[in-house]
Design an enzyme around this catalytic site. Structure first.
Site, PDB file in Angstrom:
ATOM      1  N   HIS A 307      -3.160  -2.211  -1.792  1.00  0.00           N
ATOM      2  CA  HIS A 307      -4.421  -2.649  -1.197  1.00  0.00           C
ATOM      3  C   HIS A 307      -5.286  -3.270  -2.288  1.00  0.00           C
ATOM      4  O   HIS A 307      -5.293  -2.818  -3.425  1.00  0.00           O
ATOM      5  CB  HIS A 307      -5.172  -1.471  -0.568  1.00  0.00           C
ATOM      6  CG  HIS A 307      -6.192  -1.907   0.425  1.00  0.00           C
ATOM      7  ND1 HIS A 307      -7.461  -2.293   0.057  1.00  0.00           N
ATOM      8  CD2 HIS A 307      -6.142  -2.056   1.768  1.00  0.00           C
ATOM      9  CE1 HIS A 307      -8.142  -2.640   1.133  1.00  0.00           C
ATOM     10  NE2 HIS A 307      -7.369  -2.507   2.180  1.00  0.00           N
ATOM     11  N   ASP A 365      -1.592   0.357   7.382  1.00  0.00           N
ATOM     12  CA  ASP A 365      -0.478  -0.163   8.200  1.00  0.00           C
ATOM     13  C   ASP A 365       0.804   0.632   8.041  1.00  0.00           C
ATOM     14  O   ASP A 365       1.781   0.354   8.730  1.00  0.00           O
ATOM     15  CB  ASP A 365      -0.215  -1.622   7.804  1.00  0.00           C
ATOM     16  CG  ASP A 365      -1.408  -2.492   8.155  1.00  0.00           C
ATOM     17  OD1 ASP A 365      -1.920  -3.193   7.264  1.00  0.00           O
ATOM     18  OD2 ASP A 365      -1.858  -2.425   9.310  1.00  0.00           O
TER      19      ASP A 365
END
Ligand code: SDX
Length: 429
Positions: A307, A365
């Protein structure tokens, strides 16, 4: 924000004092708005890794602490105590609603869930095997061809109506895209159902028999929606803000956000992650994929990992992992091979120096696809569900940008092309 600090910059032998601003939380910022005029230089930050593009009071992320706050409220508390519609109110208006405000808001959303009947014909123009994200980009953009009474961005009431319409209709449009792809008739929204239950009903009910929404799935869907609702200035939100800065109508701006979300580096990662977990298949094949992820030449990345902001765990992934365990258990799906691969992959990756050194952790996700798969959704519906959830975040950020009367977004560049040169006739090339 106090602006009593300055940053000193020396450029080409000249000193410049740049004002600094301190936020409520997070890093100070150096205000470079006058830099080009004063020093005739640009800053260079292609991925915006060090750039604050706007002021915002909506969502705060602390990447080191793994903290996510919606209007100051921790995501963990909201996921445990709130509902997606209550989070929508919070993100849009800044405070948790009173009971009366929530009843009014729920009623307004509920009564906007149907789409104009003529919009049904839009779907006929798509191939049945179109990706639902393609359909959603097209149909959401086409909402500006139907709802002419909510296009004027200078009218607060029209902005409000457009916001209600999109939050209310995105589940209907996503469900229609799914039904169209499987050749089943569209199912109309039912006002007696909750927001999450309505979406499940529109996706999985058929005219030939009654469909009762499983309360476990309803709660899990609502939690998934809350977890994806907003996330500061991510790529799709920045797309919506940039589109909105030109004065484009709200439906066109949200369609632009949907298009950006589709990418596998962003919202498309949930589909790519489940497909990757299925490709790995069994725990014994994990080392092969870990090695590929570490090999720069492979072009392979562990989808659902890493991320830009979280350099510690993604708090949403933690909640999602708990939810995956709960949903699969309650559905009686024991020893789900994909979940086993996911947990073992997470365990191995988090003990591997490559991932530790690059601070790569599971993101939102990584587990969401396992839950959505257990609910019966095809992987192609994972990102449309992300888009449904994120619609309120996009609209809240768009409203904030509009009301600030910001300038049109127009970045500059570091030009590395040819010097000025004269045209050469084709006979002399
Ligand atoms: C979302 O921005 C948001 O907030 C997004 C989001 C939201 O709610 O809106 O949180 C939703 O988009 C989550 C992210 C979903 N994407 C994926 O899971 C795709 C896989 N992840 C990556 O592609 C990547 O981690 C990103 C895109 C998420 C972040 O990319 P960055 O911050 O630009 O980092 P990078 O690509 O520069 O990677 C840094 C290093 C690189 O190695 P070096 O060049 O430094 O040697 O880490 C490596 C990368 O090769 N790396 C990975 C990796 N992610 C980064 N290596 C293996 N597998 C990965 N998943």
């Amino acid at each position: 924000m106090c602006a009593d600090k300055t940053a000193k910059l020396s450029v080409n032998g000249k000193e410049y004092d740049l004002p600094m601003m301190s936020p409520v939380m997070g890093p100070d910022v150096v205000d470079i708005r006058k830099l080009y005029d004063e020093a005739d230089v640009f800053t260079f930050d292609p991925g915006f890794t060090s750039t604050a593009a706007c002021k915002s009071a909506i969502t705060y992320i602390d990447g080191d602490k793994g903290e996510l706050l919606y209007r100051g409220y921790p995501i963990e508390q909201l996921a445990a105590e709130s509902t997606h519609l209550e989070v929508c109110f919070l993100l849009l208006y800044g405070e948790l609603p009173t009971k009366a405000q929530m009843e009014d808001f729920t009623s307004r959303i509920t009564r906007h869930t149907m789409v104009h009947e003529q919009m049904h014909y839009f779907f006929r123009g798509f191939r049945r095997d179109s990706h639902p994200m393609a359909t959603m980009v097209g149909v959401v953009g086409a909402m500006s061809a139907f709802y002419h009474d909510s296009l004027d961005i200078t009218d607060p009431w029209q902005r409000e109506v457009a916001a209600m319409r999109m939050i209310a209709k995105l589940p209907t449009i996503a469900a229609m895209a799914y039904k169209y792809s499987v050749g089943q008739p569209f199912v109309y929204p039912k006002n007696s159902l909750s927001y999450a239950a309505n979406f499940l009903h529109m996706c999985f009910a058929v005219p030939t028999e009654d469909y009762v929404v499983n309360p476990v799935l309803e709660k899990a869907m609502d939690r998934i929606m809350m977890l994806h609702a907003d996330h500061e200035q991510n790529a799709s939100t920045s797309t919506v803000r940039l589109a909105g800065s030109s004065g484009a109508n709200p439906f066109a701006c949200i369609a632009a956000g949907i298009a950006c979300l589709w990418g596998p580096a962003h919202g498309g990662a949930n589909q790519a992650c489940l497909e990757m977990l299925r490709e790995i298949g069994t725990v014994d094949r994990i080392p092969e994929y870990i090695a590929k992820a570490k090999d720069k030449n492979s072009g392979f990345r562990l989808m659902g990992f890493g991320h830009r902001v979280y350099k510690n765990f993604d708090p949403r992934a933690t909640v999602m992992k708990e939810s995956a365990d709960e949903v699969l258990e309650l559905l009686g799906i024991h020893n789900n091979p994909t979940l086993q691969v996911a947990k073992e992959l997470e365990r191995i990756a988090l003990s591997d120096d490559y991932f530790i050194s690059k601070k790569l952790y599971p993101n939102v996700d990584f587990y969401s696809g396992i839950i959505l798969d257990a609910m019966g959704f095809p992987t192609s519906m994972f990102t449309p569900i992300f888009a449904i959830s994120r619609t309120v975040g996009w609209i809240s950020q768009w409203k904030e940008m509009i009301t600030e009367n910001g300038k049109i977004g127009r970045p500059r560049q570091l030009y590395v092309g040819p010097q000025k040169r004269d045209y050469v006739d084709v006979r002399h090339r």
